[in-house]
Scaffold this motif. Structure first.
Motif, PDB file in Angstrom:
ATOM      1  N   ARG A 191      75.229  25.510  29.360  1.00 46.99           N
ATOM      2  CA  ARG A 191      74.273  25.402  28.619  1.00 46.99           C
ATOM      3  C   ARG A 191      73.245  26.323  28.477  1.00 46.99           C
ATOM      4  NH1 ARG A 191      71.455  20.130  28.628  1.00 46.99           N
ATOM      5  NH2 ARG A 191      69.617  21.211  28.563  1.00 46.99           N
ATOM      6  N   GLY A 192      72.666  26.437  27.334  1.00 47.90           N
ATOM      7  CA  GLY A 192      71.851  27.891  27.107  1.00 47.90           C
ATOM      8  C   GLY A 192      72.598  29.158  26.814  1.00 47.90           C
ATOM      9  N   LEU A 193      73.553  28.990  26.162  1.00 51.29           N
ATOM     10  CA  LEU A 193      74.513  30.172  25.816  1.00 51.29           C
ATOM     11  C   LEU A 193      73.992  31.435  24.986  1.00 51.29           C
ATOM     12  CD1 LEU A 193      77.637  28.481  24.052  1.00 51.29           C
ATOM     13  CD2 LEU A 193      77.174  29.578  26.381  1.00 51.29           C
ATOM     14  N   ASN A 194      72.799  30.993  24.238  1.00 56.86           N
ATOM     15  CA  ASN A 194      71.930  31.993  23.463  1.00 56.86           C
ATOM     16  C   ASN A 194      70.370  32.335  24.121  1.00 56.86           C
ATOM     17  OD1 ASN A 194      71.068  29.531  22.767  1.00 56.86           O
ATOM     18  ND2 ASN A 194      70.377  30.128  20.680  1.00 56.86           N
ATOM     19  N   ALA A 195      70.522  32.243  25.510  1.00 53.88           N
ATOM     20  CA  ALA A 195      69.190  32.259  26.410  1.00 53.88           C
ATOM     21  C   ALA A 195      68.566  33.376  26.220  1.00 53.88           C
ATOM     22  CB  ALA A 195      69.610  31.807  27.719  1.00 53.88           C
ATOM     23  N   ARG A 196      69.417  34.657  26.203  1.00 53.34           N
ATOM     24  CA  ARG A 196      68.956  36.073  26.063  1.00 53.34           C
ATOM     25  C   ARG A 196      68.153  36.207  24.921  1.00 53.34           C
ATOM     26  NH1 ARG A 196      72.398  40.278  26.496  1.00 53.34           N
ATOM     27  NH2 ARG A 196      70.508  41.439  27.199  1.00 53.34           N
ATOM     28  N   SER A 197      68.540  35.956  23.738  1.00 49.72           N
ATOM     29  CA  SER A 197      67.662  36.084  22.386  1.00 49.72           C
ATOM     30  C   SER A 197      66.790  35.193  22.421  1.00 49.72           C
ATOM     31  CB  SER A 197      68.917  35.759  21.453  1.00 49.72           C
ATOM     32  OG  SER A 197      69.490  34.481  21.284  1.00 49.72           O
ATOM     33  N   VAL A 198      66.855  33.985  22.753  1.00 48.94           N
ATOM     34  CA  VAL A 198      65.732  33.081  22.655  1.00 48.94           C
ATOM     35  C   VAL A 198      64.446  33.567  23.762  1.00 48.94           C
ATOM     36  CG1 VAL A 198      64.918  30.905  23.234  1.00 48.94           C
ATOM     37  CG2 VAL A 198      67.019  31.027  22.159  1.00 48.94           C
ATOM     38  N   LEU A 199      64.872  33.960  24.813  1.00 48.78           N
ATOM     39  CA  LEU A 199      63.936  34.813  25.909  1.00 48.78           C
ATOM     40  C   LEU A 199      63.068  35.894  25.117  1.00 48.78           C
ATOM     41  CD1 LEU A 199      62.771  34.559  28.839  1.00 48.78           C
ATOM     42  CD2 LEU A 199      64.512  36.510  29.233  1.00 48.78           C
ATOM     43  N   LEU A 200      64.007  36.624  24.302  1.00 46.32           N
ATOM     44  CA  LEU A 200      63.348  37.677  23.672  1.00 46.32           C
ATOM     45  C   LEU A 200      62.255  37.349  22.544  1.00 46.32           C
ATOM     46  CD1 LEU A 200      63.089  41.014  22.988  1.00 46.32           C
ATOM     47  CD2 LEU A 200      65.092  40.398  21.466  1.00 46.32           C
TER      48      LEU A 200
END
Length: 432
Positions: A198-207
């Motif tokens: 789950r949340g493969l793009n969590a880093r970009s979303v966090l940014l």
């Protein structure tokens, strides 16, 4: 995230520290509630003095933004700090986990929504104050400016909270609640071989949802406060032309505005800077110190309390200047509109030492004293009028008035005599 929370933190057992965070959340909710209550009392005061009963005519620009800010602080503390692990999936190895993945997603969404609303409203309020002073806007000019200052933070908060939903990036973050992170914990890190489910793009979303919006909001707050202080300074400098030679230059309003603006920035920075550093380290996939994790959990939980202290600070100072003999606790209770009930002894009789009254109770007592003083003055004037001699005893038009005065004096004498007998009988009965 690099590591989960250790079994102990700051000398507390894990579950004990979790309960401590819940208590801090309750403090934040209480502070936000006092702001909402004060805004409500101001609305009632305006509605009592105007004929227009519409709620849109009762609330001012800054009060509407304060309302949104306090709502954001209240519900952010409720869903994140107070509910905390109760919404984390029950199969997670964390204390008091009672939820499911659906409740975890709801907690992450609501936390992002209300924290974004709070941060956006802080920036909007700072801009509103600076523009009111800079351009002479009226705070009660409701139809022109209020809608944009309240709707923009709401729209931004809703948008930012929806962005992580498609990528399933709301997951348990290894502390006490669900946030924007990948699952399982540590997946996708350079040193980890675990694949993310789950949340493969969590880093970009966090940014995009956390780091950049916070930086923009903090920059807007600092710039608006500096603009506010500069505008007040310019106004006082324009007033210097009216000073006579030898008179000192007055910068009291500039100093007060600068101090209040500093506390405003400080309250926002204390709540958000540790969390911002935590988010930047998580984005860069660096090791997060346990001390930073503990500090950011504590300061973020006290956001509503920080904003409440800044909001009530000028009122508290005014109450202290008005009644310096009162204790600080009594002044604080009066500012928060908290009344103290009368103290009674165990036998049912009131104690001789009465508690301090609130501002409203003191106002009622002063009003009663003024009414008693007026009635006493009226009785003295009536007695003096009765003792005045008649201007012309031979005037037949004034004789009935004199006779009535004599009849009244004889009636008063009889009343005094009867009153004396009653007092005497009362004394005898008391002695018996």
């Amino acid at each position: 995230m690099a590591t989960a929370m250790a079994p102990t933190a700051a000398g507390y057992e894990y579950e004990g520290f979790l309960i401590f965070i819940k208590c801090l959340g309750l403090c934040s909710m209480a502070g936000s509630s006092f702001i909402l209550r004060d805004v409500y009392y101001r609305m009632r005061k305006v509605s009592a003095s105007t004929a227009d009963r519409s709620w849109r005519r009762k609330i001012t620009l800054t009060q509407s933004v304060l309302f949104c800010l306090s709502v954001g602080d209240f519900f952010a503390a409720f869903f994140v700090q107070f509910l905390s692990t109760w919404m984390v999936p029950s199969d997670t190895e964390v204390s008091l986990a009672r939820g499911t993945q659906a409740t975890c997603t709801a907690q992450g969404y609501l936390g992002t929504l209300f924290y974004s609303l709070s941060a956006g409203s802080n920036a909007s309020l700072a801009v509103a104050y600076s523009l009111i002073v800079k351009f002479g806007w009226r705070d009660d000019d409701k139809d022109r400016h209020r809608l944009s200052f309240t709707l923009i933070p709401i729209i931004i908060a809703i948008t930012l909270s929806i962005v992580p939903l498609p990528g399933q990036t709301y997951n348990y973050n290894g502390a006490f609640f669900c946030d924007i992170t990948a699952y399982p914990l540590g997946c996708g890190w350079p040193s980890s071989t675990t694949e993310c489910t789950r949340g493969l793009n969590a880093r970009s979303v966090l940014l995009g949802v956390v780091v950049i919006p916070f930086s923009v909001a903090f920059a807007v707050i600092i710039g608006a406060v500096f603009l506010l202080v500069h505008s007040v300074l310019k106004q006082e400098q324009r007033m210097d032309r009216y000073l006579r030679e030898g008179m000192p230059v007055n910068r009291n309003m500039t100093n007060k505005t600068a101090r209040q603006g500093f506390y405003y920035i400080l309250a926002f920075g204390l709540a958000w800077i540790p969390w911002f550093i935590y988010a930047v380290l998580e984005y860069n996939q660096q090791l997060i110190p346990e001390s930073l994790a503990v500090i950011h959990l504590i300061t973020k939980a006290l956001q509503g309390a920080f904003n409440s202290s800044v909001y009530f600070r000028p009122k508290y100072k005014t109450a202290r200047d008005r009644n310096p003999e009162e204790s600080r606790v009594i002044s604080l209770l009066s500012v928060l509109r908290i009344s103290i009930p009368p103290v009674k002894c165990c036998c049912g009789a009131k104690s001789e030492r009465q508690p301090h009254a609130t501002i409203m109770q003191r106002t009622d007592e002063e009003r009663g004293k003024n009414e008693t003083k007026k009635s006493t003055n009226a009785n003295v004037d009536e007695e003096n009028a009765n003792n005045l001699p008649a201007k012309n005893a031979n005037n037949p038009q004034e004789r009935p008035v004199e006779d009535e005065r004599k009849d009244g004096s004889s009636h008063e004498a009889g009343t005094e005599e009867a009153g004396g007998q009653r007092k005497k009988s009362v004394r005898i009965s008391d002695a018996a």
